[in-house]
Design a protein around this motif. Structure first.
Motif, mmCIF file in Angstrom:
data_model
loop_
_atom_site.group_PDB
_atom_site.id
_atom_site.type_symbol
_atom_site.label_atom_id
_atom_site.label_comp_id
_atom_site.label_asym_id
_atom_site.label_seq_id
_atom_site.Cartn_x
_atom_site.Cartn_y
_atom_site.Cartn_z
ATOM 1 N N GLU A 1 0.810 -1.224 0.000
ATOM 2 C CA GLU A 1 0.000 0.000 0.000
ATOM 3 C C GLU A 1 0.837 1.265 0.000
ATOM 4 O OE1 GLU A 1 -2.540 -0.406 3.410
ATOM 5 O OE2 GLU A 1 -0.911 -0.174 4.841
ATOM 6 N N TYR A 2 2.109 1.175 0.423
ATOM 7 C CA TYR A 2 2.970 2.362 0.473
ATOM 8 C C TYR A 2 3.915 2.463 -0.717
ATOM 9 C CZ TYR A 2 5.209 -1.490 2.983
ATOM 10 O OH TYR A 2 5.655 -2.727 3.348
ATOM 11 N N CYS A 3 3.770 1.558 -1.705
ATOM 12 C CA CYS A 3 4.753 1.518 -2.802
ATOM 13 C C CYS A 3 4.079 1.714 -4.151
ATOM 14 C CB CYS A 3 5.494 0.189 -2.776
ATOM 15 S SG CYS A 3 6.667 0.019 -4.130
ATOM 16 N N GLY B 1 14.170 -3.233 -7.760
ATOM 17 C CA GLY B 1 13.032 -3.303 -8.663
ATOM 18 C C GLY B 1 12.043 -2.223 -8.286
ATOM 19 N N GLY B 2 10.810 -2.507 -8.610
ATOM 20 C CA GLY B 2 10.019 -3.688 -8.754
ATOM 21 C C GLY B 2 10.539 -4.894 -7.952
ATOM 22 N N GLU B 3 10.080 -6.057 -8.360
ATOM 23 C CA GLU B 3 10.542 -7.280 -7.710
ATOM 24 C C GLU B 3 11.671 -7.876 -8.567
ATOM 25 O OE1 GLU B 3 10.603 -8.850 -4.952
ATOM 26 O OE2 GLU B 3 11.733 -10.407 -5.941
ATOM 27 N N PRO B 4 12.921 -7.797 -8.081
ATOM 28 C CA PRO B 4 14.061 -8.145 -8.930
ATOM 29 C C PRO B 4 14.041 -9.576 -9.459
ATOM 30 C CG PRO B 4 14.748 -7.719 -6.657
ATOM 31 C CD PRO B 4 13.347 -7.273 -6.766
ATOM 32 N N ARG C 1 -1.017 -4.761 4.503
ATOM 33 C CA ARG C 1 0.033 -3.819 4.111
ATOM 34 C C ARG C 1 0.660 -4.191 2.777
ATOM 35 N NH1 ARG C 1 1.908 -0.682 8.266
ATOM 36 N NH2 ARG C 1 4.056 -0.598 7.519
ATOM 37 N N ARG C 2 0.864 -5.497 2.555
ATOM 38 C CA ARG C 2 1.604 -5.929 1.361
ATOM 39 C C ARG C 2 0.663 -6.373 0.235
ATOM 40 N NH1 ARG C 2 7.010 -4.545 1.398
ATOM 41 N NH2 ARG C 2 7.564 -6.397 0.196
ATOM 42 N N GLY C 3 -0.653 -6.354 0.523
ATOM 43 C CA GLY C 3 -1.632 -6.559 -0.546
ATOM 44 C C GLY C 3 -1.812 -7.996 -0.979
ATOM 45 N N VAL D 1 15.103 -9.455 2.732
ATOM 46 C CA VAL D 1 13.734 -9.920 2.498
ATOM 47 C C VAL D 1 12.782 -8.975 3.235
ATOM 48 C CG1 VAL D 1 12.136 -11.867 2.667
ATOM 49 C CG2 VAL D 1 14.573 -12.292 2.288
ATOM 50 N N SER D 2 11.791 -8.471 2.517
ATOM 51 C CA SER D 2 10.905 -7.450 3.099
ATOM 52 C C SER D 2 9.733 -8.107 3.826
ATOM 53 C CB SER D 2 10.388 -6.527 1.989
ATOM 54 O OG SER D 2 11.484 -5.910 1.363
ATOM 55 N N ILE D 3 9.757 -7.985 5.154
ATOM 56 C CA ILE D 3 8.663 -8.506 5.989
ATOM 57 C C ILE D 3 8.394 -7.435 7.043
ATOM 58 C CG2 ILE D 3 7.922 -10.322 7.602
ATOM 59 C CD1 ILE D 3 9.922 -12.217 6.239
ATOM 60 N N ALA E 1 11.336 3.908 8.407
ATOM 61 C CA ALA E 1 10.039 4.599 8.492
ATOM 62 C C ALA E 1 9.454 4.798 7.098
ATOM 63 C CB ALA E 1 10.242 5.961 9.158
ATOM 64 N N VAL E 2 8.169 4.513 6.951
ATOM 65 C CA VAL E 2 7.496 4.718 5.656
ATOM 66 C C VAL E 2 7.631 6.195 5.273
ATOM 67 C CG1 VAL E 2 5.249 4.727 4.491
ATOM 68 C CG2 VAL E 2 5.879 2.796 5.963
ATOM 69 N N HIS E 3 8.011 6.424 4.021
ATOM 70 C CA HIS E 3 8.126 7.801 3.511
ATOM 71 C C HIS E 3 7.502 7.823 2.114
ATOM 72 C CE1 HIS E 3 11.788 5.419 2.721
ATOM 73 N NE2 HIS E 3 11.564 5.817 1.476
ATOM 74 N N ASN E 4 7.168 9.001 1.649
ATOM 75 C CA ASN E 4 6.587 9.103 0.314
ATOM 76 C C ASN E 4 7.690 8.949 -0.732
ATOM 77 O OD1 ASN E 4 4.106 9.642 1.492
ATOM 78 N ND2 ASN E 4 4.490 11.850 1.540
ATOM 79 N N PRO F 1 17.183 -6.336 -2.245
ATOM 80 C CA PRO F 1 15.910 -6.485 -1.543
ATOM 81 C C PRO F 1 14.940 -7.281 -2.415
ATOM 82 C CG PRO F 1 16.030 -4.298 -2.536
ATOM 83 C CD PRO F 1 17.291 -5.034 -2.930
ATOM 84 N N THR F 2 14.150 -8.121 -1.774
ATOM 85 C CA THR F 2 13.150 -8.909 -2.508
ATOM 86 C C THR F 2 11.942 -9.115 -1.610
ATOM 87 O OG1 THR F 2 12.628 -11.143 -3.344
ATOM 88 C CG2 THR F 2 14.463 -10.997 -1.802
ATOM 89 N N ASN F 3 10.782 -9.317 -2.235
ATOM 90 C CA ASN F 3 9.596 -9.581 -1.407
ATOM 91 C C ASN F 3 9.551 -11.035 -0.939
ATOM 92 O OD1 ASN F 3 8.487 -11.077 -3.581
ATOM 93 N ND2 ASN F 3 7.392 -9.281 -4.373
HETATM 94 C C1 LIG Z 1 10.897 -0.857 -3.597
HETATM 95 S S1 LIG Z 1 11.237 -2.392 -2.820
HETATM 96 C C2 LIG Z 1 11.973 -3.310 -4.142
HETATM 97 C C3 LIG Z 1 12.376 -4.703 -3.793
HETATM 98 C C4 LIG Z 1 11.287 -5.714 -3.487
HETATM 99 N N1 LIG Z 1 10.173 -5.632 -4.311
HETATM 100 C C5 LIG Z 1 10.903 -5.656 -2.018
HETATM 101 O O1 LIG Z 1 9.753 -5.416 -1.716
HETATM 102 O O2 LIG Z 1 11.806 -5.895 -1.202
HETATM 103 C C6 LIG Z 1 12.638 -2.040 -1.771
HETATM 104 C C7 LIG Z 1 12.297 -1.812 -0.319
HETATM 105 O O3 LIG Z 1 11.612 -0.583 -0.190
HETATM 106 C C8 LIG Z 1 10.604 -0.730 0.783
HETATM 107 N N2 LIG Z 1 9.592 0.301 0.534
HETATM 108 C C9 LIG Z 1 8.771 0.425 -0.520
HETATM 109 N N3 LIG Z 1 8.033 1.528 -0.430
HETATM 110 C C10 LIG Z 1 8.393 2.141 0.730
HETATM 111 C C11 LIG Z 1 7.973 3.342 1.396
HETATM 112 N N4 LIG Z 1 7.054 4.135 0.860
HETATM 113 N N5 LIG Z 1 8.548 3.660 2.580
HETATM 114 C C12 LIG Z 1 9.509 2.845 3.130
HETATM 115 N N6 LIG Z 1 9.951 1.721 2.541
HETATM 116 C C13 LIG Z 1 9.385 1.358 1.358
HETATM 117 C C14 LIG Z 1 10.107 -2.143 0.570
HETATM 118 O O4 LIG Z 1 9.399 -2.667 1.675
HETATM 119 C C15 LIG Z 1 11.415 -2.873 0.320
HETATM 120 O O5 LIG Z 1 11.990 -3.291 1.542
#
Ligand SMILES: C[S@@+](CC[C@H](N)C(=O)[O-])C[C@H]1O[C@@H](n2cnc3c(N)ncnc32)[C@H](O)[C@@H]1O
Ligand code: SF4
Ligand code: SF4
Length: 341
Positions: free
Chosen positions: A37-39, A78-81, A138-140, A125-127, A195-198, A104-106
């Motif tokens: 939702e934040y990406c 990425g995106g998802e690399p 959050r991750r949809g 790994v993003s968790i 921290a989530v940022h725009n 980084p990867t989902n």
């Molecule tokens: C853009 S993603 C790309 C790699 C991969 N798809 C992933 O989710 O790890 C890279 C990292 O940025 C984080 N991220 C994406 N949008 C964000 C936001 N608005 N604020 C903080 N972190 C964010 C993701 O959770 C991830 O850890």
């Protein structure tokens, strides 16, 4: 990462007063199979790219060019690399050349590519929660059990503290972090909360999702306490929260992405000033690209920045800028990051 390679890079960088780029952010694809939702990549079908055989050959050539230039590190993003089927071939090639590699990867595809991602110096790994419902919100996508299962499998091929859990944090999941820190402690993982940022992409922004006012302090204080409890596992830059409070990049703390962090897109083209906004791009060899009048002019403008930089707080440019803007901060941050302080 090869120490002989690092030594050669240090010599090249020293000769140029550490003014050369030291890292590459390679967006291997701009497609994604999640909907966070934040990406901005989470908007289905918004970004599509074609991975051609010509692009694949160009990427190997680019890695050679980066090594010749004196770049230390290559981040696959990425995106998802892992949606690019060539990503693990690029990782292996870069690792063989001696570059420090991270990605980084989902986590949805890490089991399929377990041998490939085993070559990374740092697998991220993003968790952002171990609560399946909150993760799904959050991750949809309701995929936490599968991602944990994939992670446990891949950890069998990785050394302690070379796998990082990236957690995008706001007030909604802040109290999920102690459980995540314990999870990391039990498995010798690093927990990197951010921290989530725009995030702006070519002028487009999602609705405001970042922290404001006292919420910034709430998150920063909670994370500092968490790090006190889990000193070996929780790593982040304390200074990032001062930077966040101050509104991100500004003339007193300019963004150094243009000069120090090369942005490469899936087709191998190089972009300036950054991965998030293109004012100039080219397929020329990297040294020629950096010497071009267009690139030199944009790099010269980095200290004054551009209107679209207003409020930018993106993590990767922040890190290269922290190292460049303040040698003391670089040292403190490195110590902070390694928990030696
Ligand atoms: C853009 S993603 C790309 C790699 C991969 N798809 C992933 O989710 O790890 C890279 C990292 O940025 C984080 N991220 C994406 N949008 C964000 C936001 N608005 N604020 C903080 N972190 C964010 C993701 O959770 C991830 O850890
Ligand atoms: S954070 Fe990663 S997984 Fe989530 S939408 Fe963005 S690119 Fe995809
Ligand atoms: S501050 Fe840096 S990363 Fe952010 S938009 Fe400007 S040039 Fe790009």
């Amino acid at each position: 990462m090869k120490y002989s390679y690092i030594a050669r890079c240090v010599a090249k960088q020293l000769a140029r007063g550490f003014k050369l780029p030291y890292m590459v952010m390679f967006e291997t694809t701009q497609m994604c199979n999640m909907f966070c939702e934040y990406c901005i990549f989470g908007e289905e079908g918004k970004f599509n790219d074609l991975q051609t055989r010509a692009a694949r050959q160009r990427i190997f050539q680019r890695i050679d060019e980066f090594c010749d230039l004196g770049v230390f590190a290559l981040s696959f993003s990425g995106g998802e690399p892992l949606l690019n089927p060539s990503t693990c071939d690029y990782i292996a090639y870069a690792a063989d050349r001696g570059l420090w590699t991270s990605m980084p990867t989902n986590g949805l595809l890490i089991r399929k590519y377990a041998d490939g991602v085993a070559r990374l110096d740092m697998l991220e790994v993003s968790i952002d929660s171990l609560n399946p419902e909150r993760f799904a919100k959050r991750r949809g996508i309701n995929a936490l059990p599968k991602i944990i299962d994939n992670l446990e499998y891949v950890l069998g091929k990785r050394r302690p503290f070379t796998t990082q859990i990236n957690a995008a944090v706001n007030l909604e999941n802040l109290h999920d972090l102690p459980a995540l820190a314990e999870f990391c402690q039990q498995r010798h993982l690093v927990l990197h909360p951010e921290a989530v940022h725009n995030v702006m992409r070519n002028g487009e922004l999602l609705p405001d999702a970042e922290l404001h006012g006292p919420d910034i302090d709430t998150v920063a204080d909670f994370l500092i306490e968490l790090r006190r409890q889990f000193p070996k596992n929780v790593r982040f830059y304390t200074h990032y929260y001062d930077f966040y409070r101050a509104g991100g990049f500004r003339p007193g703390f300019p963004c150094r992405h243009p000069s120090r962090l090369i942005s490469m897109k899936p087709d191998g083209s190089l972009h300036l000033p950054c991965a998030f906004k293109t004012l100039y791009h080219s397929q020329a060899p990297v040294k020629e690209f950096l010497a071009s009048p267009e690139a030199r002019q944009l790099i010269a403008q980095e200290t004054t920045m551009w209107d679209f930089c207003h409020g930018c707080k993106i993590g990767c440019p922040y890190e290269v800028s922290a190292f460049t803007n303040s040698p003391t901060l670089a040292l403190q941050s490195a110590l902070d990051f390694l928990r030696w302080s």
